[in-house]
Motif scaffolding. Structure first.
Motif, PDB file in Angstrom:
ATOM      1  N   ARG A  53       0.803  -1.229   0.000  1.00  0.00           N
ATOM      2  CA  ARG A  53       0.000   0.000   0.000  1.00  0.00           C
ATOM      3  C   ARG A  53       0.835   1.277   0.000  1.00  0.00           C
ATOM      4  N   GLY A  54       2.124   1.148   0.278  1.00  0.00           N
ATOM      5  CA  GLY A  54       2.972   2.333   0.439  1.00  0.00           C
ATOM      6  C   GLY A  54       3.063   3.194  -0.805  1.00  0.00           C
ATOM      7  N   ILE A  55       3.312   2.550  -1.951  1.00  0.00           N
ATOM      8  CA  ILE A  55       3.494   3.303  -3.202  1.00  0.00           C
ATOM      9  C   ILE A  55       2.211   4.024  -3.568  1.00  0.00           C
ATOM     10  N   MET A  56       1.104   3.304  -3.404  1.00  0.00           N
ATOM     11  CA  MET A  56      -0.172   3.891  -3.742  1.00  0.00           C
ATOM     12  C   MET A  56      -0.494   5.093  -2.827  1.00  0.00           C
ATOM     13  N   LEU A  57      -0.143   4.985  -1.556  1.00  0.00           N
ATOM     14  CA  LEU A  57      -0.398   6.108  -0.647  1.00  0.00           C
ATOM     15  C   LEU A  57       0.452   7.323  -1.044  1.00  0.00           C
ATOM     16  N   MET A  58       1.705   7.083  -1.418  1.00  0.00           N
ATOM     17  CA  MET A  58       2.545   8.204  -1.872  1.00  0.00           C
ATOM     18  C   MET A  58       1.881   8.889  -3.056  1.00  0.00           C
ATOM     19  N   GLN A  59       1.416   8.080  -4.015  1.00  0.00           N
ATOM     20  CA  GLN A  59       0.810   8.649  -5.223  1.00  0.00           C
ATOM     21  C   GLN A  59      -0.466   9.419  -4.899  1.00  0.00           C
ATOM     22  N   CYS A  60      -1.196   8.966  -3.899  1.00  0.00           N
ATOM     23  CA  CYS A  60      -2.450   9.641  -3.567  1.00  0.00           C
ATOM     24  C   CYS A  60      -2.235  10.975  -2.858  1.00  0.00           C
ATOM     25  N   TYR A  61      -1.221  11.024  -2.001  1.00  0.00           N
ATOM     26  CA  TYR A  61      -1.039  12.241  -1.208  1.00  0.00           C
ATOM     27  C   TYR A  61      -0.158  13.284  -1.897  1.00  0.00           C
ATOM     28  N   MET A  62       0.582  12.889  -2.932  1.00  0.00           N
ATOM     29  CA  MET A  62       1.474  13.836  -3.594  1.00  0.00           C
ATOM     30  C   MET A  62       0.852  14.361  -4.886  1.00  0.00           C
ATOM     31  N   SER A  63       1.347  15.526  -5.337  1.00  0.00           N
ATOM     32  CA  SER A  63       0.892  16.053  -6.624  1.00  0.00           C
ATOM     33  C   SER A  63       1.471  15.208  -7.746  1.00  0.00           C
ATOM     34  N   ARG A  64       2.743  14.822  -7.609  1.00  0.00           N
ATOM     35  CA  ARG A  64       3.401  13.970  -8.603  1.00  0.00           C
ATOM     36  C   ARG A  64       4.416  13.084  -7.901  1.00  0.00           C
ATOM     37  N   TRP A 105      10.999  10.445  -6.497  1.00  0.00           N
ATOM     38  CA  TRP A 105      10.809  11.897  -6.349  1.00  0.00           C
ATOM     39  C   TRP A 105       9.353  12.161  -5.946  1.00  0.00           C
ATOM     40  N   LEU A 106       9.209  12.937  -4.879  1.00  0.00           N
ATOM     41  CA  LEU A 106       7.881  13.311  -4.401  1.00  0.00           C
ATOM     42  C   LEU A 106       7.719  14.824  -4.573  1.00  0.00           C
ATOM     43  N   VAL A 107       6.644  15.235  -5.218  1.00  0.00           N
ATOM     44  CA  VAL A 107       6.395  16.668  -5.402  1.00  0.00           C
ATOM     45  C   VAL A 107       5.014  16.992  -4.867  1.00  0.00           C
ATOM     46  N   LYS A 108       4.947  18.036  -4.058  1.00  0.00           N
ATOM     47  CA  LYS A 108       3.645  18.488  -3.551  1.00  0.00           C
ATOM     48  C   LYS A 108       3.531  19.986  -3.808  1.00  0.00           C
ATOM     49  N   ASP A 109       2.558  20.349  -4.627  1.00  0.00           N
ATOM     50  CA  ASP A 109       2.299  21.767  -4.868  1.00  0.00           C
ATOM     51  C   ASP A 109       1.336  22.268  -3.808  1.00  0.00           C
ATOM     52  N   ARG A 110       1.643  23.408  -3.236  1.00  0.00           N
ATOM     53  CA  ARG A 110       0.817  23.901  -2.136  1.00  0.00           C
ATOM     54  C   ARG A 110      -0.629  24.139  -2.543  1.00  0.00           C
ATOM     55  N   THR A 111      -0.812  24.522  -3.787  1.00  0.00           N
ATOM     56  CA  THR A 111      -2.168  24.856  -4.227  1.00  0.00           C
ATOM     57  C   THR A 111      -3.034  23.608  -4.408  1.00  0.00           C
ATOM     58  N   ASP A 112      -2.399  22.434  -4.425  1.00  0.00           N
ATOM     59  CA  ASP A 112      -3.167  21.197  -4.600  1.00  0.00           C
ATOM     60  C   ASP A 112      -3.936  20.831  -3.335  1.00  0.00           C
ATOM     61  N   PRO A 113      -5.042  20.085  -3.467  1.00  0.00           N
ATOM     62  CA  PRO A 113      -5.741  19.582  -2.273  1.00  0.00           C
ATOM     63  C   PRO A 113      -4.860  18.581  -1.526  1.00  0.00           C
ATOM     64  N   PRO A 114      -5.261  18.176  -0.286  1.00  0.00           N
ATOM     65  CA  PRO A 114      -4.390  17.315   0.523  1.00  0.00           C
ATOM     66  C   PRO A 114      -4.020  16.004  -0.161  1.00  0.00           C
ATOM     67  N   ASN A 115      -4.966  15.368  -0.873  1.00  0.00           N
ATOM     68  CA  ASN A 115      -4.597  14.111  -1.541  1.00  0.00           C
ATOM     69  C   ASN A 115      -5.025  14.139  -3.002  1.00  0.00           C
ATOM     70  N   PRO A 116      -4.299  14.936  -3.808  1.00  0.00           N
ATOM     71  CA  PRO A 116      -4.673  15.161  -5.205  1.00  0.00           C
ATOM     72  C   PRO A 116      -4.655  13.887  -6.037  1.00  0.00           C
TER      73      PRO A 116
END
Lengths: 121, 160
Positions: free
Chosen positions: B118-129, B140-151
């Protein structure tokens, strides 16, 4: 019979083992393994155990913790027991929804609601 | 240090902080607490921090356990750049990598009772990319601030 544990607070009442987590974060591999072992002992202590896991103290968990819960659920079912979860906060409930584990587990808003639903013995 | 981000992220070259830690879960806590401190200083909210903490935890655990296979002689490299608008984190292990597309969907009915995956899928759910290097030992984990919490989750739901 209560097992001494640094990770869990276990209370037996009305035929239900009510478990609260002492740690706010169920993240670390080692503590997850210890929690799993502790819960296994509880399940193995009697056939048809009725177990309520109260998450009110928990504000973080990882996929390893979810894996531990999935394994526990299987074990409880194999022994004709019942497992319920309660008081899961919004952020953590979202993790259950994302992983669709809200379909696998019986989750209640409060411990009272969960307790009321256990089958009577 | 200046780092070239993977082209698919379209981030170009980034000035990133770097930390190298021994391959054990306890040592993995050091970069996590540094990054969480930076997130708070940059004013990220509780939901955003929850998701980043979860994604980073999963990335570090995967690196220590699966990438480096628990080998205490190996290391984990963490690079990060946190600005008020965006979080970029890279976690690299010294393993041979893996093919992320071959990890089965943990939410399908037949996999729902599996304890792992479940780890990879959770990363993908909570990150923008989320993206990997070619061999799969660098995430590489990218989170844009303007995105919702689990884009990532929302886009999965939209896709069907």
């Amino acid at each position: 019979m209560e097992q001494p544990s640094s990770h869990l607070k276990i209370r037996h009442a009305d035929g239900v083992a009510q478990v609260e987590f002492a740690d706010r974060k169920i993240l670390e591999e080692l503590s997850i393994q210890e929690i799993g072992d502790e819960l296994d002992r509880l399940v193995e202590s009697s056939a048809g155990v009725r177990l309520l896991l109260n998450f009110r103290n928990v504000d973080h968990l990882s996929s390893a913790a979810l894996g531990m819960l999935v394994t526990l659920n299987k074990k409880v079912k194999e022994r004709n027991g019942e497992l319920r979860l309660s008081d899961i906060n919004r952020q953590i409930f979202e993790v259950f929804k994302i992983t669709k584990l809200n379909r696998l587990f019986e989750i209640h808003d409060t411990a009272e609601q969960a307790l009321a639903g256990f089958s009577r013995r | 240090m200046i780092v070239h981000a993977p082209p698919q992220l379209r981030l170009g070259s980034l000035d990133m902080a770097e930390l190298v830690v021994p391959n054990d879960l306890r040592s993995a806590k050091a970069p996590e607490s540094l990054i969480l401190g930076e997130l708070e200083r940059n004013g990220y909210d509780g939901d955003c921090i929850f998701g980043l903490k979860l994604a980073l935890e999963e990335a570090m655990t995967n690196a220590v356990k699966h990438g480096n296979r628990g080998d205490p002689a190996k290391h984990i490299t963490v690079r990060y750049r946190i600005t008020p608008d965006q979080v970029v984190i890279m976690v690299a292990d010294e393993g041979t990598g893996f093919a992320p597309e071959c990890v089965p969907d943990p939410t399908s009915d037949e996999n729902l009772e599996r304890p792992n995956g479940r780890g990879i899928m959770l990363m993908q759910c909570y990150m923008s990319r989320v993206c990997y290097n070619a061999c799969g030992n660098e995430v590489w984990l990218v989170k844009d601030r303007t995105d919702p919490p689990n884009p990532g989750w929302e886009s999965r739901l939209t896709e069907g």
